[in-house]
Design a protein around this motif. Structure first.
Motif, short mmCIF file in Angstrom:
data_model
loop_
_atom_site.label_atom_id
_atom_site.label_comp_id
_atom_site.label_asym_id
_atom_site.label_seq_id
_atom_site.Cartn_x
_atom_site.Cartn_y
_atom_site.Cartn_z
N VAL A 123 -27.04 -2.57 -13.03
CA VAL A 123 -27.02 -2.77 -11.59
C VAL A 123 -28.17 -1.99 -10.98
O VAL A 123 -28.42 -0.83 -11.35
N LEU A 124 -28.90 -2.60 -10.05
CA LEU A 124 -29.97 -1.90 -9.32
C LEU A 124 -29.30 -1.23 -8.12
O LEU A 124 -28.94 -1.90 -7.15
N PRO A 125 -29.08 0.09 -8.18
CA PRO A 125 -28.28 0.75 -7.16
C PRO A 125 -28.94 0.78 -5.79
O PRO A 125 -30.17 0.79 -5.67
N LEU A 126 -28.09 0.81 -4.76
CA LEU A 126 -28.57 0.84 -3.39
C LEU A 126 -29.54 2.00 -3.17
O LEU A 126 -30.57 1.84 -2.50
N GLY A 127 -29.26 3.16 -3.75
CA GLY A 127 -30.16 4.32 -3.60
C GLY A 127 -31.57 4.02 -4.08
O GLY A 127 -32.55 4.41 -3.44
N LEU A 128 -31.69 3.32 -5.19
CA LEU A 128 -33.00 2.93 -5.73
C LEU A 128 -33.68 1.94 -4.78
O LEU A 128 -34.88 2.06 -4.51
N LEU A 129 -32.92 0.98 -4.27
CA LEU A 129 -33.49 -0.01 -3.36
C LEU A 129 -34.02 0.66 -2.09
O LEU A 129 -35.07 0.28 -1.58
N LYS A 130 -33.30 1.66 -1.60
CA LYS A 130 -33.72 2.36 -0.38
C LYS A 130 -35.01 3.14 -0.58
O LYS A 130 -35.70 3.45 0.39
N GLN A 131 -35.36 3.46 -1.80
CA GLN A 131 -36.58 4.22 -2.10
C GLN A 131 -37.83 3.35 -2.16
O GLN A 131 -38.95 3.88 -2.24
N GLN A 132 -37.67 2.05 -2.13
CA GLN A 132 -38.80 1.14 -2.31
C GLN A 132 -39.45 0.81 -0.97
O GLN A 132 -38.82 0.22 -0.10
N SER A 133 -40.72 1.17 -0.82
CA SER A 133 -41.42 0.91 0.44
C SER A 133 -41.50 -0.59 0.74
O SER A 133 -41.50 -0.99 1.90
N ALA A 134 -41.54 -1.41 -0.29
CA ALA A 134 -41.63 -2.87 -0.09
C ALA A 134 -40.33 -3.44 0.49
O ALA A 134 -40.32 -4.58 0.94
N LEU A 135 -39.26 -2.64 0.50
CA LEU A 135 -37.97 -3.14 0.97
C LEU A 135 -37.54 -2.54 2.31
O LEU A 135 -36.40 -2.74 2.73
N VAL A 151 -31.08 -2.29 3.40
CA VAL A 151 -31.40 -0.86 3.32
C VAL A 151 -31.50 -0.20 4.70
O VAL A 151 -31.75 0.99 4.78
N GLN A 152 -31.30 -0.97 5.74
CA GLN A 152 -31.40 -0.41 7.09
C GLN A 152 -30.04 0.14 7.52
O GLN A 152 -29.00 -0.45 7.24
N LYS A 153 -30.09 1.25 8.21
CA LYS A 153 -28.87 1.92 8.66
C LYS A 153 -28.05 0.99 9.56
O LYS A 153 -28.58 0.35 10.45
N GLY A 154 -26.76 0.92 9.30
CA GLY A 154 -25.86 0.14 10.14
C GLY A 154 -25.77 -1.33 9.82
O GLY A 154 -24.99 -2.04 10.42
N SER A 155 -26.57 -1.83 8.87
CA SER A 155 -26.52 -3.25 8.52
C SER A 155 -25.32 -3.51 7.62
O SER A 155 -25.17 -2.88 6.59
N ARG A 156 -24.48 -4.45 8.02
CA ARG A 156 -23.28 -4.75 7.25
C ARG A 156 -23.17 -6.24 6.91
O ARG A 156 -22.12 -6.72 6.53
N LEU A 157 -24.26 -6.97 7.08
CA LEU A 157 -24.23 -8.40 6.79
C LEU A 157 -23.92 -8.67 5.32
O LEU A 157 -24.46 -8.01 4.44
N SER A 158 -23.09 -9.68 5.07
CA SER A 158 -22.76 -10.04 3.70
C SER A 158 -23.70 -11.09 3.12
O SER A 158 -23.70 -11.33 1.91
#
Length: 149
Positions: free
Chosen positions: A108-120, A126-133
């Motif tokens: 699994v590519l963890p959310l923490g790793l995704l948040k570290q990627q400047s391209a994302l 990865v944006q604060k407060g986003s809860r879209l499914s």
């Protein structure tokens, strides 16, 4: 081709469940913006399968939209967690799509790793407060995530 990210709790439907089933219905989306994204999906579109509300949330694999949107039948089932008392067979505001398995990632590519990627940085996930499914993923974001596998 549009790309997407779709979230599911793995105890409800995981990437491994989809792998075992081959194809299933993606239903229960009860947010209007996410529903509208479902309604724009076309057969052949690819999506990242995201495991949410679990010990290790993250991207677990890839699926494909196999059938475009149609009225979500679980909205009409009183015993369903996704039942909507205001919905009827004539006027069902919710949509579902059929999805098929493409690939399970080795990890699994963890959310923490995704948040570290400047391209994302612009990815709603990865944006604060986003809860879209359900959310769109740009070509550049898609490629950046694929590179993390």
């Amino acid at each position: 081709m549009p790309y997407w990210l779709m979230k599911s709790e793995p105890d409800e439907l995981s990437i491994h469940d989809l792998q075992r089933l081959g194809e299933t219905r993606w239903d229960g989306v009860r947010n209007y913006q996410a529903r509208n994204f479902l309604r724009t999906m076309q057969p052949g579109d690819l999506f990242f399968f995201y495991h949410s509300s679990c010990p290790e949330p993250g991207i677990a694999g890839i699926g494909r939209i196999s059938n475009g949107h149609y009225p979500d039948p679980v909205a009409l089932q009183p015993d369903s967690h996704y039942f909507d008392a205001k919905a009827s067979a004539e006027k069902n505001p919710w949509s579902a799509v059929d999805v098929s398995f493409v690939e399970a990632f080795p990890r699994v590519l963890p959310l923490g790793l995704l948040k570290q990627q400047s391209a994302l940085l612009e990815l709603p996930l990865v944006q604060k407060g986003s809860r879209l499914s359900v959310m769109p993923v740009s070509e550049a974001q898609w490629q950046a995530i694929l590179a993390l596998r």
